[in-house]
Design a protein around this motif. Structure first.
Motif, PDB file in Angstrom:
ATOM      1  N   ASP A 192       0.849  -1.198   0.000  1.00 42.51           N
ATOM      2  CA  ASP A 192       0.000   0.000   0.000  1.00 42.51           C
ATOM      3  C   ASP A 192       0.883   1.247   0.000  1.00 42.51           C
ATOM      4  O   ASP A 192       0.621   2.213  -0.698  1.00 42.51           O
ATOM      5  CB  ASP A 192      -0.901   0.011   1.236  1.00 42.51           C
ATOM      6  CG  ASP A 192      -1.908  -1.124   1.217  1.00 42.51           C
ATOM      7  OD1 ASP A 192      -2.567  -1.290   0.162  1.00 42.51           O
ATOM      8  OD2 ASP A 192      -2.006  -1.862   2.214  1.00 42.51           O
ATOM      9  N   ILE A 193       1.922   1.184   0.834  1.00 41.87           N
ATOM     10  CA  ILE A 193       2.849   2.319   0.934  1.00 41.87           C
ATOM     11  C   ILE A 193       4.267   1.758   0.975  1.00 41.87           C
ATOM     12  O   ILE A 193       4.554   0.836   1.755  1.00 41.87           O
ATOM     13  CB  ILE A 193       2.558   3.156   2.198  1.00 41.87           C
ATOM     14  CG1 ILE A 193       1.136   3.742   2.089  1.00 41.87           C
ATOM     15  CG2 ILE A 193       3.595   4.274   2.368  1.00 41.87           C
ATOM     16  CD1 ILE A 193       0.662   4.526   3.261  1.00 41.87           C
ATOM     17  N   ILE A 194       5.129   2.264   0.115  1.00 42.64           N
ATOM     18  CA  ILE A 194       6.523   1.818   0.099  1.00 42.64           C
ATOM     19  C   ILE A 194       7.412   3.052   0.260  1.00 42.64           C
ATOM     20  O   ILE A 194       7.312   4.005  -0.516  1.00 42.64           O
ATOM     21  CB  ILE A 194       6.846   0.975  -1.169  1.00 42.64           C
ATOM     22  CG1 ILE A 194       8.345   0.700  -1.265  1.00 42.64           C
ATOM     23  CG2 ILE A 194       6.306   1.551  -2.439  1.00 42.64           C
ATOM     24  CD1 ILE A 194       8.674  -0.393  -2.282  1.00 42.64           C
ATOM     25  N   ILE A 195       8.215   3.017   1.320  1.00 44.67           N
ATOM     26  CA  ILE A 195       9.013   4.195   1.689  1.00 44.67           C
ATOM     27  C   ILE A 195      10.483   3.898   1.458  1.00 44.67           C
ATOM     28  O   ILE A 195      11.024   2.931   2.005  1.00 44.67           O
ATOM     29  CB  ILE A 195       8.784   4.542   3.174  1.00 44.67           C
ATOM     30  CG1 ILE A 195       7.307   4.860   3.426  1.00 44.67           C
ATOM     31  CG2 ILE A 195       9.678   5.715   3.600  1.00 44.67           C
ATOM     32  CD1 ILE A 195       6.899   4.781   4.886  1.00 44.67           C
ATOM     33  N   ASN A 196      11.126   4.716   0.638  1.00 35.91           N
ATOM     34  CA  ASN A 196      12.557   4.526   0.386  1.00 35.91           C
ATOM     35  C   ASN A 196      13.363   5.345   1.388  1.00 35.91           C
ATOM     36  O   ASN A 196      13.475   6.558   1.269  1.00 35.91           O
ATOM     37  CB  ASN A 196      12.898   4.932  -1.048  1.00 35.91           C
ATOM     38  CG  ASN A 196      14.345   4.631  -1.382  1.00 35.91           C
ATOM     39  OD1 ASN A 196      15.014   3.859  -0.672  1.00 35.91           O
ATOM     40  ND2 ASN A 196      14.842   5.214  -2.450  1.00 35.91           N
ATOM     41  N   ALA A 220       4.325   5.491  -3.434  1.00 36.41           N
ATOM     42  CA  ALA A 220       5.778   5.324  -3.395  1.00 36.41           C
ATOM     43  C   ALA A 220       6.368   6.618  -2.864  1.00 36.41           C
ATOM     44  O   ALA A 220       6.180   7.683  -3.460  1.00 36.41           O
ATOM     45  CB  ALA A 220       6.317   5.021  -4.788  1.00 36.41           C
ATOM     46  N   TYR A 221       7.065   6.526  -1.741  1.00 37.07           N
ATOM     47  CA  TYR A 221       7.559   7.734  -1.060  1.00 37.07           C
ATOM     48  C   TYR A 221       9.079   7.665  -0.958  1.00 37.07           C
ATOM     49  O   TYR A 221       9.631   6.719  -0.404  1.00 37.07           O
ATOM     50  CB  TYR A 221       6.951   7.798   0.348  1.00 37.07           C
ATOM     51  CG  TYR A 221       7.112   9.155   0.994  1.00 37.07           C
ATOM     52  CD1 TYR A 221       6.030  10.007   1.147  1.00 37.07           C
ATOM     53  CD2 TYR A 221       8.361   9.592   1.449  1.00 37.07           C
ATOM     54  CE1 TYR A 221       6.174  11.263   1.717  1.00 37.07           C
ATOM     55  CE2 TYR A 221       8.512  10.842   2.020  1.00 37.07           C
ATOM     56  CZ  TYR A 221       7.409  11.674   2.154  1.00 37.07           C
ATOM     57  OH  TYR A 221       7.556  12.913   2.715  1.00 37.07           O
ATOM     58  N   ASP A 222       9.764   8.647  -1.507  1.00 39.85           N
ATOM     59  CA  ASP A 222      11.228   8.696  -1.367  1.00 39.85           C
ATOM     60  C   ASP A 222      11.567   9.787  -0.353  1.00 39.85           C
ATOM     61  O   ASP A 222      11.135  10.933  -0.507  1.00 39.85           O
ATOM     62  CB  ASP A 222      11.892   9.020  -2.716  1.00 39.85           C
ATOM     63  CG  ASP A 222      13.352   8.607  -2.739  1.00 39.85           C
ATOM     64  OD1 ASP A 222      13.999   8.644  -1.669  1.00 39.85           O
ATOM     65  OD2 ASP A 222      13.846   8.245  -3.815  1.00 39.85           O
ATOM     66  N   CYS A 243       3.380   8.883  -6.652  1.00 37.41           N
ATOM     67  CA  CYS A 243       4.753   9.206  -6.224  1.00 37.41           C
ATOM     68  C   CYS A 243       4.801  10.459  -5.352  1.00 37.41           C
ATOM     69  O   CYS A 243       4.078  11.418  -5.600  1.00 37.41           O
ATOM     70  CB  CYS A 243       5.628   9.457  -7.457  1.00 37.41           C
ATOM     71  SG  CYS A 243       5.831   7.974  -8.439  1.00 37.41           S
ATOM     72  N   ARG A 244       5.686  10.422  -4.370  1.00 39.44           N
ATOM     73  CA  ARG A 244       5.893  11.604  -3.527  1.00 39.44           C
ATOM     74  C   ARG A 244       7.336  11.632  -3.046  1.00 39.44           C
ATOM     75  O   ARG A 244       7.860  10.629  -2.573  1.00 39.44           O
ATOM     76  CB  ARG A 244       4.945  11.538  -2.325  1.00 39.44           C
ATOM     77  CG  ARG A 244       4.875  12.849  -1.587  1.00 39.44           C
ATOM     78  CD  ARG A 244       3.710  12.890  -0.621  1.00 39.44           C
ATOM     79  NE  ARG A 244       3.683  14.185   0.039  1.00 39.44           N
ATOM     80  CZ  ARG A 244       3.069  15.258  -0.427  1.00 39.44           C
ATOM     81  NH1 ARG A 244       2.380  15.205  -1.541  1.00 39.44           N
ATOM     82  NH2 ARG A 244       3.121  16.401   0.230  1.00 39.44           N
ATOM     83  N   ASP A 245       7.975  12.804  -3.161  1.00 34.91           N
ATOM     84  CA  ASP A 245       9.356  12.914  -2.674  1.00 34.91           C
ATOM     85  C   ASP A 245       9.373  13.496  -1.262  1.00 34.91           C
ATOM     86  O   ASP A 245       8.328  13.778  -0.675  1.00 34.91           O
ATOM     87  CB  ASP A 245      10.235  13.722  -3.635  1.00 34.91           C
ATOM     88  CG  ASP A 245       9.893  15.209  -3.649  1.00 34.91           C
ATOM     89  OD1 ASP A 245       9.128  15.668  -2.769  1.00 34.91           O
ATOM     90  OD2 ASP A 245      10.394  15.913  -4.546  1.00 34.91           O
ATOM     91  N   GLY A 246      10.577  13.667  -0.700  1.00 27.83           N
ATOM     92  CA  GLY A 246      10.719  14.009   0.714  1.00 27.83           C
ATOM     93  C   GLY A 246      10.687  15.498   1.035  1.00 27.83           C
ATOM     94  O   GLY A 246      10.991  15.878   2.177  1.00 27.83           O
ATOM     95  N   LEU A 247      10.290  16.344   0.071  1.00 32.71           N
ATOM     96  CA  LEU A 247      10.255  17.786   0.370  1.00 32.71           C
ATOM     97  C   LEU A 247       9.211  18.087   1.457  1.00 32.71           C
ATOM     98  O   LEU A 247       9.439  18.917   2.342  1.00 32.71           O
ATOM     99  CB  LEU A 247       9.964  18.591  -0.902  1.00 32.71           C
ATOM    100  CG  LEU A 247      10.230  20.089  -0.798  1.00 32.71           C
ATOM    101  CD1 LEU A 247      11.710  20.391  -0.573  1.00 32.71           C
ATOM    102  CD2 LEU A 247       9.761  20.834  -2.053  1.00 32.71           C
TER     103      LEU A 247
END
Ligand code: ATR
Length: 283
Positions: A192-196, A220-222, A243-247
């Motif tokens: 469901d949620i994958i965090i890098n 997908a969260y980096d 997709c979502r980045d860490g900002l």
């Protein structure tokens, strides 16, 4: 009638290097939005003088500090009192100075979780969550993630023994959550949620997990961010994931630190939007 402006309270972000830090801009916006009188600067500490640098800042009347690479472990040791989330993270990114007391907090994990829930609009409760990585960034996220009661948390890492160490910590912190540790190659099914939380994105690299983890419903969260999508987010996007980045995590961890220092939580939506625009403009 004349009015006297209050002398601002002083805060810093301490690191080495530090010139790249976006924290002064974020905190200046928070101060504006909440009408708080603060001055927030970058402070470069020599690699062997973190403690002396902090003590000099305290002696000059400093009220608090954010701490970044490579000093988060030294900040943990320096604190005379720790919040539960700093204790769980084993690292400190926020210090508050008060009458000789040094309170150490860690707002990175709550920043991540707040961004996922409030900004991205995803619940973690009852979900299958995959955490990639078992270093400091992954550990910092552990307690706040577990507090959201996912159904399952899979911790995957290149060095599986480090994933197992994190698993043991997670087992001490939670109950009723299915916890597992494995290699990237052993991850199966969709998430469901994958965090890098690996630093692979720094090398434009992606951990070798199966892309079947991605579905159109997957977030997908980096934790990393850059003007262009990271290799992890490019892969996620090519498999149809959200997709979502860490900002947003950066802005939310800052907001949690600001709240600890000032007792008021700033609005983050507009600050995050402004940061995004500024980052794109510089690229
Ligand atoms: P941080 O504080 O950013 O977490 P760290 O403690 O050095 O930094 O941890 C880096 C994490 O990224 C680790 O999980 C590391 O895997 P190992 O424990 O096996 O070293 C992971 N990592 C770094 N580069 C990677 C790569 N190219 N592929 C996959 N994982 C990587």
């Amino acid at each position: 009638m004349s009015t006297t402006r209050a002398q601002p309270d002083n805060y810093v972000v301490i690191g080495n290097p530090i010139a790249h830090s976006k924290s002064p801009a974020i905190h200046a916006r928070f101060a504006e939005l909440t009408a708080q009188a603060i001055d927030y600067q970058r402070l470069l500490a020599p690699l062997d003088s973190f403690v002396a640098t902090v003590q000099t800042f305290i002696a000059s009347g400093g009220k608090g500090a954010n701490v970044t690479v490579p000093f988060k472990l030294e900040a943990f040791t320096l604190a005379t009192e720790l919040t539960p989330r700093a204790q769980a993270a084993g690292a400190v990114n926020t210090l508050k100075f008060d009458n000789g007391n040094i309170l150490g907090d860690n707002t990175d994990g709550i920043g991540l979780v707040t961004d996922i829930i409030h900004n991205a609009g995803y619940s973690l409760r009852g979900k299958r969550v995959v955490l990639l990585g078992a270093g400091g960034a992954a550990r910092g996220a552990l307690l706040p993630l577990l507090q959201e009661q996912p159904a399952q948390l899979l911790i995957a890492n290149r060095t599986v023994s480090r994933a197992q160490e994190l698993l043991a910590l997670a087992q001490e912190m939670s109950n009723g959550i299915d916890l597992q540790a494995c290699r990237f190659e052993d991850l199966q099914g969709s998430a469901d949620i994958i965090i890098n939380a690996t630093s692979a994105s720094l090398h434009d690299d992606v951990p070798p997990f199966s892309p079947t983890l991605f579905s159109p419903q997957t977030l997908a969260y980096d934790m990393m961010y850059a003007a262009q999508p990271t290799a992890f987010l490019r892969l996620a996007s090519s498999h149809g994931a959200q997709c979502r980045d860490g900002l947003g995590m950066l802005v939310e961890q800052a907001a949690a630190a600001f709240a600890l220092w000032r007792g008021v939580r700033p609005q983050t939506t507009i600050v995050l939007a402004d940061m995004r625009v500024a980052m794109q403009a510089r690229s």
